[in-house]
Design a protein around this motif. Structure first.
Motif, PDB file in Angstrom:
ATOM      1  N   ARG A 475       8.641   0.283  -3.159  1.00  0.00           N
ATOM      2  CA  ARG A 475       9.734   0.844  -2.335  1.00  0.00           C
ATOM      3  C   ARG A 475      10.298  -0.245  -1.408  1.00  0.00           C
ATOM      4  NH1 ARG A 475      10.048   6.260  -0.837  1.00  0.00           N
ATOM      5  NH2 ARG A 475       7.795   6.522  -1.086  1.00  0.00           N
ATOM      6  N   CYS A 478      12.355  -2.899  -3.257  1.00  0.00           N
ATOM      7  CA  CYS A 478      13.666  -2.400  -3.690  1.00  0.00           C
ATOM      8  C   CYS A 478      14.620  -2.254  -2.498  1.00  0.00           C
ATOM      9  CB  CYS A 478      13.523  -1.090  -4.451  1.00  0.00           C
ATOM     10  SG  CYS A 478      12.658  -1.315  -6.029  1.00  0.00           S
ATOM     11  N   TYR A 479      14.074  -1.868  -1.327  1.00  0.00           N
ATOM     12  CA  TYR A 479      14.916  -1.759  -0.124  1.00  0.00           C
ATOM     13  C   TYR A 479      15.485  -3.116   0.276  1.00  0.00           C
ATOM     14  CZ  TYR A 479      14.447   3.142   1.122  1.00  0.00           C
ATOM     15  OH  TYR A 479      14.576   4.503   1.131  1.00  0.00           O
ATOM     16  N   GLU A 480      14.709  -4.173  -0.052  1.00  0.00           N
ATOM     17  CA  GLU A 480      15.183  -5.526   0.289  1.00  0.00           C
ATOM     18  C   GLU A 480      16.201  -6.030  -0.728  1.00  0.00           C
ATOM     19  OE1 GLU A 480      11.752  -8.030   0.595  1.00  0.00           O
ATOM     20  OE2 GLU A 480      10.928  -6.858   2.255  1.00  0.00           O
ATOM     21  N   LEU A 516      15.217   6.073  -4.906  1.00  0.00           N
ATOM     22  CA  LEU A 516      15.508   4.900  -5.749  1.00  0.00           C
ATOM     23  C   LEU A 516      15.964   5.330  -7.138  1.00  0.00           C
ATOM     24  CD1 LEU A 516      12.473   2.548  -4.954  1.00  0.00           C
ATOM     25  CD2 LEU A 516      14.743   2.492  -3.947  1.00  0.00           C
ATOM     26  N   GLN A 543      16.880   0.233  -9.930  1.00  0.00           N
ATOM     27  CA  GLN A 543      16.053  -0.659  -9.102  1.00  0.00           C
ATOM     28  C   GLN A 543      14.645  -0.845  -9.661  1.00  0.00           C
ATOM     29  OE1 GLN A 543      17.543   2.101  -6.444  1.00  0.00           O
ATOM     30  NE2 GLN A 543      17.705   0.655  -4.748  1.00  0.00           N
TER      31      GLN A 543
END
Length: 691
Positions: A475, A478-480, A516, A543
Motif C-alpha cells: 500500500r 503504491c501511494y508513493e 488501489l 498499481q
C-alpha cells in the motif's frame, strides 16, 4: 576372440527370451553392455561381525544360533527370531512369512544372515534379512569380494545380475574388449587400463576404500568417467562439424539499418552489447552457419543485440525468424520488434499455435512470400511453414529446445540447402562446467554489463505469518507512485490450481487494498486478455499486478519497484532470479520480498539465503546446479545429453578441461577411434550428428 559388443546376452547361461527382454529394459543387449552396467554401491559381506560389535545403521553379516522364534501380534503381525552368538542377542523380524518359513527357525539352528541393523523394541533388529542355515560340519566361506548392488528393473534380481556379470568377466580379455583410448593418451592423463578398471568395479577386493568408491574418486571410476565425458564431448564436436560442414548464406556487415535503429533507440548500447554485436556480425559474414549462444543476466539487453543481428540479415535481403518457448514471451518479442522495425519500413509477422483460421493462413502466406521478420513459438518448426529466404534463426531460452530441434531448422533454410545462422539467447546464465559439456557445439558470448540506470534489487525473506505487514508495505509503495507485482506459486504442478490461487489472492488483495487498482494475469486467460492487463499495468493504470509465474520472462515495466513472491521455496533459483528481474528496471531502489511458509527444508533455506546475498545470475546458476543437478537446469528436453552412467558434472568438473583437450587430440590423431566410443557409450542415447 569375438568382441563382447558382438555377443548377445542370450549367449549367457540362464538368459532366455524373457530375461533378455528384461535386460533390454535397462539397456543391456550385448556383453559389452553388461560390463558397462556398473554397480551403484557395494555391501561388505567379506567378514562376519560379532553381534556385540553391531551398530545401528550398519550393513553386516552375522552368525548365531536360533534361541527362539515367535509370532508377535502387534499393530502388524510379525515373526520374531532371536539369534545369539555368545557376544550378544539380535532380533530378526519378518512381516511377510509362511508357516513353512517359521518352521525353518528351529531352536539351535545355526544361521548366517545379512541386512541393515536398526534399533528395535528389545535391542537391535534386522528386518527381512537375507539368511541361510549353515551345516556345522564345515564353516561356510564368506564372500571374497565386496558385493555389488546394480541398477535394476522389475523382475531382475541382484543375484541374477551378479551371475551375469560373473560369466561376462570370465570372457573379458584384451581382444574381447578393445581399449579405444590410445596408450599415449592414457599415460598423459594418468588413466589405468580399461579391463582392470571394470574388473575392479564389478568385484572390489575386501580392502577396497568404500568411501572413495562412494564419492566417485577411485582410479577405476575416474578411468571410466574420463572415457564417458570424452565420448559426450566427441558427440557434440561431431554435431558441430556436421553443422559447420553445411553452407550458410554469407551476410555482409550492414551499413544502413542498424544505424537508423540505434538512432531511434534513445540510448547507447553498453560496451558488452557492442562487443557481442561485433562477434555476431563477424560470424554472420561467413559462409558456414553461425552457432552462437548469448548469455546475459536478466535485463542485460539481449533483445537489442538480436535486433542488430536481424537487421544485418534483412539488409542483405533475407528473412529472420525469432522463436520463443511460450506464447507470452513470443508476444512480447513481437510487440518489441514491431515497434522497432516499423519506423524502418520493415514488416513483422506473428505465428503461434493459437493463431487459427484466416489469420493463420494470412501469416503463412506472408512468410512464404518473404516477410523479413517472423516472430513466434515453436509453431515455426511445423511442416506447413515455408520460408522463402530464411538466413537467421534467433532462439530465446534455448535450454527448452532440444539439440534435435535445432538441427531441424536446416530444412527451413534458403532453397532447403543453405543452412540458416543460429543465434541462441538465454537469460539463465549457464555455469561454465555445464556450458563446457552441454553446449560444446556452440560458441559462447556473455553480456556481462547491465544497461545504465538499472539498480540492484534488495531482497528480503519474510515468514507468511507477517503477511499483513507485507500488504501494508505494498500500500505504502503504491501511494508513493510506485507499482508492485504479487506472484503466486503452488507446489502442485497443476496450472489449474495455481490460477485458482492467483484468483483467490487477487480477491483478498482487492478487498484489503480497496482504494488501489489491482490487476490479475494467469495462464488460463486468453492472450488478448493477458496483453490488455499487461498494457494497463505498463501504462500505470493498475498499481498492483497479481500474477502466476507467467510473468517470469520478458515483461518490462520500469516503474515497478516492488515484488512479492509467495512460497518462493517451491521454485528453483533460476526461476526466482528471473522473476526478481522484473523489478529494478528503472532508477528507483527496488525490493523483492520472499514470503515463505515455515518450516523450510535445508535446500529451501539455502536457496533463499543465496537470493538474499547476490544479484549475480552466474553465482546463482552455479548454486542452482549444485542444488538441483544438470538435468533439471537444462530442462528435460535437453537431458538426453546428460544421462551419464558414471560421470557427474558437478563432481567431475575438474576433468572437463583435460577432456576437451583429449577430444580435440583424438579427432585429429586417432579419428578411427571416435565411432566405436560413441557406439559403446551413446548407442541408447541420442546419436548426435546423425539426424
Amino acid at each position: 576372440m569375438t568382441e563382447l559388443s558382438a555377443i548377445s546376452v542370450t549367449a549367457l547361461k540362464g538368459v532366455g527370451e524373457a530375461v533378455a527382454e528384461k535386460l533390454a529394459k535397462v539397456g543391456l543387449e550385448n556383453l559389452q553392455d553388461v560390463l558397462f552396467h556398473l554397480p551403484l554401491r557395494y555391501q561388505d559381506r567379506t567378514r562376519v561381525t560379532p553381534i556385540g560389535a553391531l551398530r545401528p545403521g550398519q550393513d553386516a553379516v552375522v552368525e548365531g544360533m536360533v534361541a527362539a522364534a515367535d509370532v508377535i501380534m502387534g499393530r502388524r503381525r510379525s515373526l520374531l527370531v532371536r539369534l545369539q552368538d555368545g557376544s550378544g542377542t539380535l532380533s530378526l523380524r519378518f512381516f511377510h512369512f509362511s508357516q513353512a518359513q517359521k518352521d525353518t527357525f528351529k531352536r539351535g539352528t545355526h544361521l548366517r544372515c545379512y541386512g541393515e541393523v536398526r534399533p528395535g523394541a528389545s535391542g537391535l533388529e534386522i528386518y527381512h534379512p537375507e539368511y541361510r542355515a549353515l551345516n556345522d560340519d564345515a564353516p561356510a566361506p564368506v564372500e571374497k569380494t565386496l558385493t555389488p548392488i546394480y541398477p535394476t528393473t522389475e523382475g531382475l534380481t541382484q543375484l541374477r545380475l551378479r551371475q551375469l556379470t560373473e560369466q561376462t568377466l570370465a570372457r573379458l580379455g584384451p581382444d574381447s574388449l578393445p581399449d579405444w583410448l590410445p596408450s599415449e593418451m592414457a599415460q598423459q592423463y594418468k588413466l589405468g587400463p580399461l579391463a582392470e578398471a571394470l574388473r575392479y568395479l564389478h568385484r572390489p577386493p575386501p580392502d577396497a576404500n568404500l568411501e572413495q568408491l562412494a564419492e566417485g574418486h577411485h582410479w577405476a571410476q575416474r578411468r571410466l568417467i574420463f572415457e564417458e565425458l570424452l565420448t559426450h564431448q566427441l558427440s557434440l564436436q561431431r554435431l558441430r562439424e556436421t553443422m559447420r560442414a553445411q553452407q550458410a548464406p554469407p551476410l555482409p556487415p550492414a551499413k544502413r539499418l542498424p544505424k537508423q535503429f540505434l538512432a531511434n533507440l534513445g540510448f547507447k548500447p553498453t560496451g558488452a552489447q557492442q562487443r557481442v554485436g561485433a562477434e555476431i556480425a563477424y560470424d554472420l559474414a561467413q559462409d558456414e552457419p553461425m552457432l552462437r549462444l548469448v548469455q546475459g543476466d536478466v535485463g542485460a539487453g539481449k533483445t537489442v543485440v538480436a535486433a542488430m543481428a536481424a537487421l544485418q540479415a534483412i539488409e542483405a535481403g533475407y528473412q529472420v525468424a525469432l522463436m520463443a518457448p511460450t506464447e507470452i514471451l513470443a508476444e512480447q518479442h513481437f510487440l518489441n520488434f514491431s515497434r522497432w522495425l516499423e519506423p524502418l519500413g520493415i514488416e513483422t509477422v506473428w505465428l503461434a499455435g493459437k493463431l487459427k483460421g484466416k489469420a493463420r493462413m494470412a501469416s503463412l502466406e506472408r512468410i512464404a512470400a518473404g516477410a523479413p521478420m517472423v516472430v513466434g513459438t515453436h509453431a515455426l518448426f511445423q511442416n506447413e511453414v515455408h520460408f522463402s529466404r530464411l538466413a537467421l534463426v534467433v532462439i530465446d531460452e534455448q535450454h527448452r529446445f532440444g539439440v534435435q530441434q535445432r538441427l531441424a531448422l536446416r530444412q527451413k533454410g534458403v532453397e532447403g540447402r543453405l543452412s540458416p545462422h543460429q543465434l541462441i539467447m538465454t537469460a539463465t546464465p549457464i555455469p561454465r562446467t555445464l556450458a563446457m559439456s552441454a553446449y560444446a557445439d556452440l560458441d559462447t558470448s556473455i553480456l556481462d554489463e547491465l544497461p545504465p540506470g538499472r539498480t540492484p534489487v534488495n531482497t528480503v525473506t519474510v515468514p507468511d505469518s507477517r503477511r499483513e505487514e507485507v500488504v501494508e508495505r505494498v500500500r505504502a509503495a503504491c501511494y508513493e507512485g510506485r507499482q508492485a507485482y504479487w506472484v503466486c506459486t503452488l507446489i502442485e504442478e497443476s496450472e489449474e490450481l495455481t490460477c485458482q490461487a492467483a484468483e483467490t489472492t487477487f480477491e483478498e488483495l482487492s478487498l484489503a487494498l480497496g482504494e488501489l487498482k489491482v490487476g490479475l494475469i494467469h495462464g488460463r486467460m486468453k492472450p488478448a486478455e493477458k496483453a490488455e492487463v499487461m498494457a494497463e499495468f505498463k501504462a500505470g493504470n493498475l498499481q498492483l499486478l497479481v500474477a502466476t509465474t507467467v510473468i517470469e520472462v520478458g515483461v518490462d515495466v520500469p516503474n515497478a519497484s516492488l515484488m512479492i513472491i509467495e512460497n518462493p521455496e517451491r521454485l528453483g533459483l533460476a526461476q526466482l532470479h528471473q522473476l526478481r528481474g522484473r523489478v529494478g528496471r528503472g532508477s528507483a531502489v527496488s525490493h523483492c520480498v520472499l514470503l515463505f511458509h515455515p518450516p523450510l527444508s535445508h535446500i529451501g533455506r539455502e536457496r533463499l539465503a543465496i537470493m538474499r546475498e547476490t544479484n549475480d545470475g552466474f553465482v546463482i546458476a552455479e548454486k542452482d546446479l549444485e542444488l538441483r543437478g544438470p538435468g533439471e537446469m537444462l530442462g528435460t528436453r535437453q537431458t538426453g545429453l546428460l544421462q551419464f552412467k558414471v560421470a557427474d558434472l558437478m563432481r567431475d568438473a575438474d576433468l572437463l578441461p583435460a577432456v576437451r583437450e583429449a577430444a580435440q587430440r583424438l579427432l585429429a590423431k586417432w579419428p578411427a577411434h571416435v565411432s566405436p566410443l560413441l557406439e559403446r557409450w551413446l548407442r541408447h542415447g541420442q546419436q548426435y550428428g546423425q539426424v
